[in-house]
Scaffold this motif. Structure first.
Motif, mmCIF file in Angstrom:
data_model
loop_
_atom_site.group_PDB
_atom_site.id
_atom_site.type_symbol
_atom_site.label_atom_id
_atom_site.label_comp_id
_atom_site.label_asym_id
_atom_site.label_seq_id
_atom_site.Cartn_x
_atom_site.Cartn_y
_atom_site.Cartn_z
ATOM 1 N N HIS A 1 117.968 -26.517 -0.941
ATOM 2 C CA HIS A 1 117.694 -27.250 -2.192
ATOM 3 C C HIS A 1 118.440 -28.641 -2.382
ATOM 4 C CE1 HIS A 1 119.475 -28.318 -6.316
ATOM 5 N NE2 HIS A 1 118.470 -27.838 -6.663
ATOM 6 N N ALA A 2 119.303 -28.829 -1.464
ATOM 7 C CA ALA A 2 120.019 -30.268 -1.580
ATOM 8 C C ALA A 2 118.888 -31.195 -0.808
ATOM 9 C CB ALA A 2 121.179 -30.115 -0.400
ATOM 10 N N LEU A 3 118.433 -30.530 0.274
ATOM 11 C CA LEU A 3 117.272 -31.629 0.865
ATOM 12 C C LEU A 3 116.287 -31.883 0.076
ATOM 13 C CD1 LEU A 3 116.517 -32.879 3.568
ATOM 14 C CD2 LEU A 3 114.730 -30.868 3.801
ATOM 15 N N VAL B 1 111.661 -20.421 -5.379
ATOM 16 C CA VAL B 1 112.149 -19.157 -5.066
ATOM 17 C C VAL B 1 111.476 -17.967 -5.602
ATOM 18 C CG1 VAL B 1 114.325 -19.433 -5.901
ATOM 19 C CG2 VAL B 1 114.035 -18.071 -3.837
ATOM 20 N N HIS B 2 111.184 -17.072 -4.995
ATOM 21 C CA HIS B 2 111.115 -15.789 -5.848
ATOM 22 C C HIS B 2 112.207 -15.364 -6.353
ATOM 23 C CE1 HIS B 2 107.385 -15.882 -3.178
ATOM 24 N NE2 HIS B 2 106.665 -15.122 -4.311
ATOM 25 N N ALA B 3 112.318 -14.944 -7.644
ATOM 26 C CA ALA B 3 113.624 -14.644 -8.268
ATOM 27 C C ALA B 3 113.367 -13.710 -9.319
ATOM 28 C CB ALA B 3 114.631 -15.650 -8.545
ATOM 29 N N SER B 4 114.157 -12.760 -9.713
ATOM 30 C CA SER B 4 114.176 -11.776 -10.726
ATOM 31 C C SER B 4 112.463 -11.065 -10.933
ATOM 32 C CB SER B 4 114.431 -12.421 -11.971
ATOM 33 O OG SER B 4 115.804 -12.865 -12.013
ATOM 34 N N GLN B 5 112.201 -10.793 -9.796
ATOM 35 C CA GLN B 5 110.667 -10.548 -9.525
ATOM 36 C C GLN B 5 110.594 -8.917 -9.723
ATOM 37 O OE1 GLN B 5 108.502 -11.281 -6.165
ATOM 38 N NE2 GLN B 5 110.087 -11.120 -4.759
ATOM 39 N N SER B 6 111.601 -8.100 -9.441
ATOM 40 C CA SER B 6 111.772 -6.837 -9.434
ATOM 41 C C SER B 6 112.876 -6.111 -9.907
ATOM 42 C CB SER B 6 111.206 -6.120 -8.134
ATOM 43 O OG SER B 6 112.414 -6.052 -7.455
ATOM 44 N N LEU C 1 125.460 -21.002 -7.187
ATOM 45 C CA LEU C 1 125.075 -21.704 -6.018
ATOM 46 C C LEU C 1 124.986 -23.154 -6.408
ATOM 47 C CD1 LEU C 1 122.979 -19.515 -3.859
ATOM 48 C CD2 LEU C 1 125.276 -19.648 -3.537
ATOM 49 N N GLY C 2 124.356 -23.667 -7.478
ATOM 50 C CA GLY C 2 124.174 -24.940 -7.833
ATOM 51 C C GLY C 2 122.653 -25.237 -7.367
ATOM 52 N N VAL C 3 121.837 -24.105 -7.168
ATOM 53 C CA VAL C 3 120.355 -24.678 -6.914
ATOM 54 C C VAL C 3 119.465 -24.472 -8.013
ATOM 55 C CG1 VAL C 3 120.906 -23.494 -4.481
ATOM 56 C CG2 VAL C 3 119.954 -22.232 -6.063
ATOM 57 N N LEU C 4 120.102 -24.344 -9.185
ATOM 58 C CA LEU C 4 118.968 -24.454 -10.432
ATOM 59 C C LEU C 4 119.189 -25.946 -10.915
ATOM 60 C CD1 LEU C 4 119.703 -21.170 -12.425
ATOM 61 C CD2 LEU C 4 117.970 -21.625 -10.559
ATOM 62 N N GLY C 5 118.152 -26.451 -11.937
ATOM 63 C CA GLY C 5 117.919 -27.862 -12.477
ATOM 64 C C GLY C 5 116.649 -28.235 -12.305
ATOM 65 N N LEU D 1 118.256 -16.600 -19.671
ATOM 66 C CA LEU D 1 117.287 -17.333 -20.431
ATOM 67 C C LEU D 1 117.962 -18.681 -20.788
ATOM 68 C CD1 LEU D 1 114.435 -17.140 -20.996
ATOM 69 C CD2 LEU D 1 114.751 -16.406 -23.092
ATOM 70 N N GLY D 2 119.251 -18.739 -21.212
ATOM 71 C CA GLY D 2 119.930 -19.932 -21.608
ATOM 72 C C GLY D 2 120.278 -20.784 -20.365
ATOM 73 N N ILE D 3 120.550 -20.043 -19.475
ATOM 74 C CA ILE D 3 120.784 -20.729 -18.006
ATOM 75 C C ILE D 3 119.632 -21.539 -17.539
ATOM 76 C CG2 ILE D 3 121.319 -20.429 -15.563
ATOM 77 C CD1 ILE D 3 123.082 -18.064 -16.281
ATOM 78 N N LEU D 4 118.446 -20.886 -17.751
ATOM 79 C CA LEU D 4 117.306 -21.550 -17.247
ATOM 80 C C LEU D 4 117.061 -22.796 -18.192
ATOM 81 C CD1 LEU D 4 114.770 -18.381 -16.550
ATOM 82 C CD2 LEU D 4 116.212 -20.069 -14.968
ATOM 83 N N ALA D 5 117.107 -22.491 -19.529
ATOM 84 C CA ALA D 5 116.758 -23.536 -20.198
ATOM 85 C C ALA D 5 117.864 -24.792 -19.964
ATOM 86 C CB ALA D 5 117.091 -23.225 -21.777
ATOM 87 N N GLU D 6 119.257 -24.375 -20.132
ATOM 88 C CA GLU D 6 120.152 -25.535 -19.882
ATOM 89 C C GLU D 6 119.973 -26.458 -18.804
ATOM 90 O OE1 GLU D 6 123.858 -23.544 -20.543
ATOM 91 O OE2 GLU D 6 123.056 -22.811 -22.634
ATOM 92 N N THR D 7 119.751 -25.619 -17.636
ATOM 93 C CA THR D 7 119.733 -26.168 -16.352
ATOM 94 C C THR D 7 118.465 -27.001 -15.986
ATOM 95 O OG1 THR D 7 119.073 -24.385 -15.331
ATOM 96 C CG2 THR D 7 121.285 -24.637 -15.072
ATOM 97 N N GLY D 8 117.423 -26.678 -17.068
ATOM 98 C CA GLY D 8 116.209 -27.328 -16.559
ATOM 99 C C GLY D 8 115.331 -26.972 -15.657
ATOM 100 N N THR D 9 115.615 -25.474 -15.256
ATOM 101 C CA THR D 9 114.763 -24.763 -14.447
ATOM 102 C C THR D 9 113.646 -24.101 -14.974
ATOM 103 O OG1 THR D 9 117.110 -24.108 -13.454
ATOM 104 C CG2 THR D 9 115.303 -22.847 -12.587
ATOM 105 N N ALA D 10 112.600 -24.165 -14.053
ATOM 106 C CA ALA D 10 111.245 -23.757 -14.653
ATOM 107 C C ALA D 10 110.828 -22.293 -14.316
ATOM 108 C CB ALA D 10 110.056 -24.816 -14.415
ATOM 109 N N VAL D 11 109.865 -21.757 -14.843
ATOM 110 C CA VAL D 11 109.104 -20.530 -14.321
ATOM 111 C C VAL D 11 108.021 -20.541 -13.984
ATOM 112 C CG1 VAL D 11 108.853 -18.222 -15.189
ATOM 113 C CG2 VAL D 11 110.964 -19.064 -15.728
ATOM 114 N N ALA D 12 107.565 -20.056 -12.708
ATOM 115 C CA ALA D 12 106.355 -19.841 -12.182
ATOM 116 C C ALA D 12 105.782 -18.436 -12.725
ATOM 117 C CB ALA D 12 106.083 -20.249 -10.688
#
Ligand SMILES: [Zn+2]
Length: 478
Positions: free
Chosen positions: A219-221, A231-236, A258-262, A287-298
């Motif tokens: 993520h840092a790179l 990353v695939h996440a919350s998929q099952s 981990l600090g990888v959302l945003g 859901l609030g974490i995704l919105a607050e961090t600006g993390t998108a969903v595919a």
């Protein structure tokens, strides 16, 4: 300056209104581009024109942006995996069959060429290709004519289903790191490709198979380079409980720690979040974490709906402030059908037809996807944007009556109404056929490759079953 092409008097044009941040319909409009860039969208274009195209009985719309797909293997599973899920693993078919169905390079190339043609002819101009890299992949991507985000996947662990019931993880952190370094080289090679249409994404494969250090480092790179990260996440459900068991927190809460959302990070597919009705989890924070961090969903509804799984629900994610993009994931690789399925499933999950509109879904399939891939020059028809556009044939009988062409396209006609597709100002589809790719030939090679996979199934299966025993036919034979 490059010579100008002008599409004159388009009956309909879906233009991007940057000020309002939304698409809107224009009537009787001109669209002009030079080289790979749009010059003009709207009223009459008065500049010098080298090529003029009659836009009557056509609608111009932005090329669709597919943010999540695996073209180098999924088409090989057609007729095999549609109804293949493991009841001991909450119905998912994600884990059992990866080791049963292995293709050689010829099969991967056949699947990729077939799928790239399928995507182009259904109006996709940009897509993310999440794949395990192999020889010839980037060359085929460059030849395809698509604008392609090469996303070589890497992971620290592989899955193994024990006794058909339990998901186990086989860890090799050093190998994961080597694969990450190779993935970075592949992304750099994509960016340097002379075709100019390739770019890259950093893609740790799955949240449950990549160790914490590699998640952070990758993520840092990506952030340092300005590359998207997915990353695939919350998929099952299996993955959800694996992560809650391993860390005491949901996959999304672990990623947040981990600090990888945003911004720049996206999750495929974020279905089984803490408030999903299937997981009965006490927190309602994801859901609030995704919105607050600006993390998108595919969001890739089709493949999951075949397992009986669905996101709850697309409209609620949007209203929470989450950036949503759409992907095809498996097959069909048809974003128009994906939009239709996504709307139907969202409304069924919400038990409310108003939860999402056609306009909102089209936004996700274009501009939402562009944001996920960190591009502000695609998914829209506007001066300065890439000339990635689709011409829809309004005379196609299934488009009739043309009161609202986007609805006619999504709810009825789909790719049957796609006439021509341009990527970077270059015509890649003419009269519904890919100019550069031969889907019929690739389909024949796909058939041969699937036969090879089928023949090897008894050797790969722990119980020595045949393909027909693993995946019975839909009707009895004979
Ligand atoms: Zn996927």
């Amino acid at each position: 300056m490059a010579t100008v092409t002008c599409i004159r008097n388009l009956d309909w044009l879906i233009a991007w209104d940057a000020g309002a941040g939304e698409h809107r319909y224009l009537r009787d409009a001109d669209l002009a581009f030079a080289g790979d860039t749009i010059l003009h969208v709207g009223g009459r274009y008065d500049g010098e024109v080298a090529e003029e195209i009659d836009g009557r009985a056509l609608m111009a719309m932005p090329g669709l942006v597919n943010v999540h797909s695996h073209p180098t293997n999924q088409a090989l599973y057609k007729g095999v995996r549609e109804e293949l899920g493991n009841p001991h693993l909450y119905g998912t078919g994600l884990y059992d069959y990866i080791t049963l169905f292995i293709s050689d390079t010829a099969g991967k190339l056949a699947a990729a060429e077939y799928t790239y043609a399928e995507m182009l002819t259904s109006g996709i101009t940009t897509f993310a290709d999440l794949t395990i890299p192999f020889d010839g992949w980037l060359d085929l991507l460059a030849r395809s004519g698509l604008r392609a985000c090469a996303a070589p996947m890497f992971r620290s662990a592989s899955w193994k289903v024990v006794d058909g019931r339990t998901l186990d993880y086989q860890w090799d952190e050093a190998a994961g790191h080597r694969r990450f370094e190779a993935a970075v080289e592949t992304v750099e090679a994509a960016e340097a490709d002379p075709c100019g249409r390739l770019f890259g994404m950093i893609s740790p494969a799955q949240i449950d198979t990549v160790e914490a250090g590699l998640m952070r480092e990758s993520h840092a790179l990506a952030m340092a380079k300005g590359w998207p990260w997915q990353v695939h996440a919350s998929q099952s459900v299996v993955e959800f409980y694996e992560m809650t068991g391993r860390h005491g927190k949901t996959p999304i809460q672990w990623a947040a720690d981990l600090g990888v959302l945003g911004p720049g990070s996206s999750l495929g597919h974020a279905i089984f979040i803490d408030e999903h009705s299937w997981v009965h989890w006490p927190t309602h924070e994801d859901l609030g974490i995704l919105a607050e961090t600006g993390t998108a969903v595919a969001h890739c509804p089709t493949v999951f709906s075949r397992y009986g799984h669905q996101l709850e629900d697309f409209g609620r994610y949007l209203r929470a402030g989450v950036t949503m993009g759409l992907g095809t994931d498996t097959f069909p690789h048809n974003m128009i059908e994906e939009m239709r399925t996504a709307m139907i499933l969202a409304r069924a999950a919400a038990q409310n037809m108003r939860t999402v509109t056609t306009g909102e879904m089209f936004h996700a399939a274009t501009v939402g996807g562009a944001e996920i891939l960190r591009r502000d020059d695609i998914g829209r028809l506007a001066p300065g944007a890439k000339a990635d556009l689709v011409l829809v044939d309004l005379d196609e009988p299934l488009m009739q009556p043309v009161r609202d062409p986007l609805r006619s396209l999504i709810y009825t006609a789909a790719d049957r109404a796609i006439r021509d597709v341009y990527v970077g100002g270059e015509k890649m589809v003419e009269n519904g056929r890919s100019i550069r790719l031969d889907i019929a030939d690739a389909g024949r090679r796909l058939q041969d490759a699937q036969a090879l996979i089928a023949a090897a199934v008894p050797d790969r299966d722990a119980r020595c079953r045949s393909l027909d025993e693993v995946a019975p036919m839909s009707l009895p034979l004979g």
